[in-house]
Design a protein around this motif. Structure first.
Motif, PDB file in Angstrom:
ATOM      1  N   GLY A 314    -120.559  16.260  71.050  1.00 38.52           N
ATOM      2  CA  GLY A 314    -119.083  15.950  71.185  1.00 38.52           C
ATOM      3  C   GLY A 314    -118.452  17.374  72.411  1.00 38.52           C
ATOM      4  O   GLY A 314    -117.167  17.588  71.449  1.00 38.52           O
ATOM      5  N   PHE A 362    -109.968   7.398  71.821  1.00 39.08           N
ATOM      6  CA  PHE A 362    -110.778   8.166  72.137  1.00 39.08           C
ATOM      7  C   PHE A 362    -110.740   9.579  72.121  1.00 39.08           C
ATOM      8  O   PHE A 362    -109.273   9.986  72.895  1.00 39.08           O
ATOM      9  N   GLU A 366    -114.433  12.077  71.354  1.00 39.35           N
ATOM     10  CA  GLU A 366    -115.047  11.073  71.466  1.00 39.35           C
ATOM     11  C   GLU A 366    -115.684  10.816  72.088  1.00 39.35           C
ATOM     12  O   GLU A 366    -116.892  10.010  73.029  1.00 39.35           O
ATOM     13  N   TYR A 369    -118.797  12.087  73.415  1.00 38.13           N
ATOM     14  CA  TYR A 369    -120.097  10.709  73.588  1.00 38.13           C
ATOM     15  C   TYR A 369    -120.368  10.131  73.831  1.00 38.13           C
ATOM     16  O   TYR A 369    -121.247   9.535  74.268  1.00 38.13           O
TER      17      TYR A 369
END
Length: 598
Positions: A314, A362, A366, A369
């Motif tokens: 992240g 997001f 995120e 990710y």
């Protein structure tokens, strides 16, 4: 007597260590057909079955790449040359059993992509990314490794690598991880070096150009290296006192850059004489910055790196994104691009990030990710990335810009924050978390400032006040409310209609009108699709709130819709003086401090 015992113990340990070294060799007799033959010996095997694998990942990448697909002709023998049983239970492993304590293997590798992830073998070079090339035994990952490169002397090849030199063309690694992190270039390359503070920075250049071109380019490289050292205050302590750039600027390469602990891969189809002198230096800037940020200032989520599964982190908005922010900033600071070019060059990334509908789905963590799905990953099913993803490189870059300018309003700067993170987590090589970055910013700039930045822009997707931030360094951020906006990328087809090339952007006029990717516009306002003009230029002839009556084909069916144009959300970024405004002494000083210009 005690001294003699110590000598005997040392000799015994040395013999043991030597016996437990994994030995590899690689040869390239069939390089013209992109093949290498690789042999390896694993001694003192204590279990009946030795499992061997090809990696599925590569340091610096986050997606799966399945390197086993290019391996064939695999055989295994014991120390006496007897064939051993080979069992396959999954696509990435070879289980070898029935040995006598030693396993010798041999296989053929096909390799024909020269970049930072894969390997390429031909008669111009052997460009080797280690995970894409060599099998490994997971249970023996702490053993030292020796590898012999059987170079093509008839082609003038020599070896460039971060691996320590043993003798001849044999190199070593202290363990499997260091080996996997050590790309190697075998070619007839040029070498340039500079000594900085007792360490050597080496540039191995595989390029068809002249020695003078290599000299000119290396002067640019040196400027970048020294400027980035100034950001952190010191070079990292390179293992073995050496950092190596492995640059392949040849037509059969693929454009890429990939950082490693003490080296980096730089590949481009542009030779120095064919645009690379200017076009390739940005990758140098980006990748060398990684020798601090990501290689030593390392996210905890990437430790240890997993060669069997995708690696998810992240923190890539910081590791990759802040590095991206510094990429062109450094080039501006050393005079390789002008302040005007640097500032105006921010426009594309700025618009890409802040006009993306993906921020509603997001935040930067995120987005990071998503790396296993986008970082050179491949898939065949359609995705909606236009609406759901912003590159963590770009997102982090514009956040780095905002943080730098915000800190400068307080009399601080991002360089010193990076120094603070470097001293806390880089020099100590203590992996960090997002919370650690937040705490570091609190310590450097105050709790209120640090929490505000992370709570609003990292854990959420708010937009910083760029108008104010830009004005502090004499930059104008503007939008043209009178420019019309359609919201789809349209190209001309062979039959002179307009095909929508990608998913229409959520909330755009085209999206609201029901237009989608692969729809073909045949007429607008009762007239054939306009040819001989770019579609964006055609749209600019109209005004916001104008309505276009559109006829189009969707899956072969003719349909009609109405598109109500809106104001173009795009931003323009320019120097204040370009608009005829004079800079105050305070603003001019702030800009000079930021860009390090006289």
């Amino acid at each position: 007597m005690r001294f003699l015992l110590l000598i005997l113990l040392f000799c015994f340990q040395s013999i043991q260590l030597s016996a437990q070294t994994n030995n590899y060799s690689i040869s390239f007799d069939n390089a013209v057909h992109h093949e290498a033959v690789i042999s390896a010996t694993f001694k003192d095997i204590s279990t009946d079955t030795l499992t061997l694998r090809m990696s599925r990942t590569s340091p610096g990448r986050y997606a799966l790449h399945e390197f086993a697909k290019n391996v064939y002709n695999f055989t295994a023998f014991d120390s006496k040359g007897n064939s051993l049983k080979i069992t396959r239970e999954n696509p990435y492993e070879w289980k070898v059993s029935g040995h006598d304590g030693q396993v010798n293997i041999k296989y053929t590798l096909f390799a024909n992509r020269g970049d930072g992830t894969y390997s390429q073998i031909d008669e111009t070079h052997a460009h080797l990314n280690i995970p894409a090339t060599f099998m490994y035994a997971p249970t023996l990952n702490e053993r030292p490794i020796d590898v012999n490169f059987s170079i093509r002397e008839d082609l003038g090849w020599k070896v460039a690598t971060q691996l320590p030199h043993v003798k001849g063309n044999t190199y070593s690694a202290p363990n499997l991880y260091y080996f996997m992190d050590s790309p190697t270039e075998l070619s007839n390359h040029k070498v340039r070096e500079i000594n900085i503070d007792g360490q050597t920075v080496k540039f191995a250049l595989h390029d068809p150009g002249t020695e003078d071109e290599a000299d000119t380019y290396f002067e640019k490289v040196k400027k970048v290296v020294i400027a980035e050292k100034e950001v952190f205050g010191a070079l990292p302590k390179f293992d073995y006192g050496l950092y190596t750039f492995l640059a392949c600027y040849i037509p059969n390469a693929s454009g890429d850059g990939m950082e490693h602990r003490n080296s980096t891969i730089l590949t481009s189809t542009r030779t120095l004489a064919n645009g690379g002198m200017e076009g390739n230096i940005g990758t140098v800037s980006h990748e060398f910055f990684h020798s601090w940020n990501v290689e030593r200032i390392r996210p905890k989520t990437l430790e240890p790196f997993n060669f069997e599964e995708a690696n998810m982190s992240g923190e890539l908005w910081f590791a990759e994104g802040f590095t991206s922010y510094y990429t062109n900033l450094i080039l501006c600071r050393v005079g390789l691009i002008s302040p005007e070019k640097y500032v105006e060059g921010l426009t594309g990334t700025f618009n890409y990030v802040w006009n993306s509908p993906a921020r509603q789905f997001f935040n930067p963590i995120e987005m990071s990710y998503q790396a296993p799905f986008v970082d050179a990953a491949t898939s065949v099913d359609p995705v909606n990335r236009e609406n759901t993803f912003i590159s963590y490189y770009s997102y982090g870059s514009v956040l780095g810009l905002a943080l730098d300018l915000s800190l400068r309003e307080k009399g601080l700067n991002l360089d010193d924050y990076m120094k603070h993170v470097w001293k806390t987590y880089g020099k100590t090589e203590k992996p960090y978390t997002i919370e650690n970055l937040n705490q570091s910013l609190n310590q450097y700039a105050g709790e209120e400032f640090g929490h505000n930045f992370f709570n609003n822009y990292i854990h959420k997707s708010d937009m910083p006040k760029y108008n104010e931030l830009f004005s502090s360094v004499g930059i104008v951020l503007s939008q043209d409310d009178n420019a019309a906006y359609f919201g789809a990328a349209v190209s001309i087809t062979d039959d002179l209609n307009g095909k929508i090339q990608s998913n229409t952007k959520i909330g755009s006029p085209a999206y609201k009108a029901g237009l989608d990717k692969d729809d073909v516009i045949t007429s607008i306002n009762g007239k054939p699709f306009p040819n001989g003009i770019q579609f964006e230029a055609f749209v600019k002839k109209f005004k916001p709130n104008d309505m276009l009556s559109v006829t189009y084909l969707s899956d072969g069916q003719e349909k009609n819709t109405e598109v109500i144009l809106e104001s173009d959300p795009s931003y323009a970024i320019s120097l204040q003086e370009k608009n005829g405004d004079k800079l105050s002494k305070k603003v001019l000083k702030e800009r000079k401090d930021w860009l390090k210009i006289e």
